[in-house]
Design a protein around this motif. Structure first.
Motif, mmCIF file in Angstrom:
data_model
loop_
_atom_site.group_PDB
_atom_site.id
_atom_site.type_symbol
_atom_site.label_atom_id
_atom_site.label_comp_id
_atom_site.label_asym_id
_atom_site.label_seq_id
_atom_site.Cartn_x
_atom_site.Cartn_y
_atom_site.Cartn_z
ATOM 1 N N ASP A 64 59.630 39.618 43.414
ATOM 2 C CA ASP A 64 58.420 40.419 43.604
ATOM 3 C C ASP A 64 57.872 40.915 42.267
ATOM 4 O O ASP A 64 56.651 40.923 42.049
ATOM 5 C CB ASP A 64 58.721 41.618 44.510
ATOM 6 C CG ASP A 64 58.834 41.228 45.975
ATOM 7 O OD1 ASP A 64 58.535 40.062 46.312
ATOM 8 O OD2 ASP A 64 59.226 42.092 46.785
ATOM 9 N N ASP B 153 54.172 40.166 40.942
ATOM 10 C CA ASP B 153 53.245 41.266 40.629
ATOM 11 C C ASP B 153 52.736 41.153 39.197
ATOM 12 O O ASP B 153 51.554 41.374 38.923
ATOM 13 C CB ASP B 153 53.936 42.613 40.825
ATOM 14 C CG ASP B 153 54.128 42.956 42.295
ATOM 15 O OD1 ASP B 153 53.608 42.214 43.155
ATOM 16 O OD2 ASP B 153 54.814 43.959 42.576
ATOM 17 N N LYS C 288 49.903 42.688 42.806
ATOM 18 C CA LYS C 288 50.562 43.049 44.060
ATOM 19 C C LYS C 288 49.828 42.527 45.295
ATOM 20 O O LYS C 288 50.472 42.004 46.222
ATOM 21 C CB LYS C 288 50.728 44.566 44.153
ATOM 22 C CG LYS C 288 51.470 45.025 45.398
ATOM 23 C CD LYS C 288 51.692 46.529 45.387
ATOM 24 C CE LYS C 288 52.397 46.982 46.656
ATOM 25 N NZ LYS C 288 52.635 48.461 46.649
#
Length: 439
Positions: free
Chosen positions: A94, A98, A103
């Motif tokens: 993640d 990002d 995001k």
């Protein structure tokens, strides 16, 4: 065709003792060669989950589609995998997503991973495909005490909108998950299946919808004048639009754009004989699809017929001697993780290739500088769900339908790996680092 592994990697030797071929034979999947000059609206190269899913979706909209495969439908990764229909498709974390994409793009992609699992479930139901499904989601097990899943639980809730269940070490035996595991987390998305039965169902559905499918028809050259022209050993296929769906079994020159944009990596699987009730009670009795927390992970599940499937990542060489070493390694890991089954026979063993990209994310989009051509690949070991869904995404793009929203990060063409055809050398350092981290 120019591939970066030796010929052994693409030989039938690697699947001679596949368990899946005992349930759906090679003969049942074989299709005739393409002969003569033929035409279609859309040509698809690769008759695996991606190619057949794309072809089926297009044919259902009245598009004439012809699919070509170098072997037979399911000859590549779609017929050699472990049968985990689960979240995944990207190897990027993640934080990586990002940082590179933002995001919102990460969240859109993660929701697509969940959509991919649901897509397969819908196809199974819609086409009445009996694929020996089981498991309520997927369980990850900590292989060492320092692994904690609290952050993972929060990320799962944010990414997928579901609440996972955390399990302590003391709870695992009662859940039928005995072994040297320190904790676990179950995500209620995903299931196990027989990938060849699923593929055979897709094949039947595609042909019923009017798709023409040819085997033993490797494409050696792609030309374009007013339409794409694909050359095979015994014929040619002309089509206005083209889909490349060859994933880890791709060629460096079909088309040339693919060169160095994909990294094949090996994965091996074994399957036991049918286990007795006593044997199951002595070690692992859960019907959950599961995997451990290693980077070079192990994945395993007790199938409905009470055979145990056990797989692992790894293996950088492809030869008969290398395959013998891989087989010994996976058997040793199996016995170490499930010592109560040290004497249980594992008559089935096979191997295949997963596919990585430089950005550690899948690609599903148009090929630059090739108008009307599209490609889908790099599912990072999660091709049952994401490969199938990518086929649907590509069909939607070909149609211009916009019924499905392809995540923006999947539309970005992967950059090339360094070293070109010698890029497999990069994996030695990566695997060495991963092995140290897994200790």
């Amino acid at each position: 065709m120019r591939r970066i592994f030796s010929d052994h990697a693409y030989s039938d030797d690697r699947t001679a003792k596949s368990y899946w071929s005992q349930t759906v034979s090679d003969e049942a999947l074989k299709r005739p060669q393409l002969t003569g000059a033929q035409t279609a609206d859309v040509a698809v190269i690769g008759a695996g989950f991606t190619g057949l899913s794309a072809a089926l979706a297009l044919a259902e909209q009245g598009i004439s589609v012809t699919v070509l495969d170098a072997g037979f439908p399911g000859w590549g990764a779609s017929g050699r995998n472990g049968g985990f229909c689960c979240l995944g498709g990207a190897k990027a974390s993640d934080k990586m997503l990002d940082r590179k994409h933002g995001k919102p793009a990460r969240l859109a992609y993660r929701r697509a991973e969940a959509d991919a699992v649901q897509h397969v479930a819908t196809q199974l139901e819609r086409h009445q495909i009996e694929a020996d499904t089981h498991s309520n989601g997927e369980t990850q097990l900590a292989h060492k005490a320092s692994i904690q899943f609290d952050d993972d639980a929060r990320a799962i809730e944010e990414n997928y909108g579901v609440t996972p269940t955390l399990h302590s070490k003391q709870e695992l035996p009662a859940l039928g998950m005995s072994g040297h595991f320190h904790s676990a987390i179950t995500t209620p998305v995903g299931f196990g299946l027989n990938p060849r039965k699923y593929l055979a169902g897709l094949l039947k559905a595609a042909e019923t919808a009017g798709v023409k499918i040819f085997g033993q028809s490797p494409v050696s050259k792609i030309d374009r004048a007013q339409a794409y022209s694909l050359k095979t050993p015994q014929g040619t296929l002309a089509a206005e639009q083209l889909i490349i769906a060859t994933n880890g079994y791709s060629s460096e020159d079909v088309p040339a754009w693919m060169a160095a944009r994909y990294m094949p990596a090996q994965s091996s699987v074994l399957v036991t004989r049918e286990l007795t009730d006593t044997e199951i009670a002595s070690s692992w009795s859960s019907d959950q699809a599961a995997y451990d927390s290693r980077t070079l992970l192990h994945y395993f599940r007790l199938m409905p017929n009470r055979r145990f499937l056990f797989g692992m990542r790894g293996g950088l060489m492809s030869s008969k001697s290398a395959e013998t070493r891989n087989k010994s390694k996976i058997r040793a890991d199996f016995e170490a993780m499930f010592p109560a089954w040290a004497e249980v026979e594992t008559p089935f063993y096979w191997s295949g290739m997963v596919c990585l990209s430089t950005g550690l994310t899948p690609f599903a989009g148009p090929i630059p500088e090739m108008p009307g051509a599209y490609a889908g690949f790099a599912y990072h070991g999660n091709g049952v769900a994401m490969g199938s869904y990518t086929g649907a995404l590509l069909a939607d793009q070909v149609l211009g339908a916009r019924k499905l929203q392809t995540p923006k990060l999947m539309l970005q063409p992967p950059k090339r790996f360094p070293l070109g055809p010698a890029r497999r050398a990069l994996m030695y350092g990566i695997y060495a680092g991963a092995a140290l981290k897994d200790l």
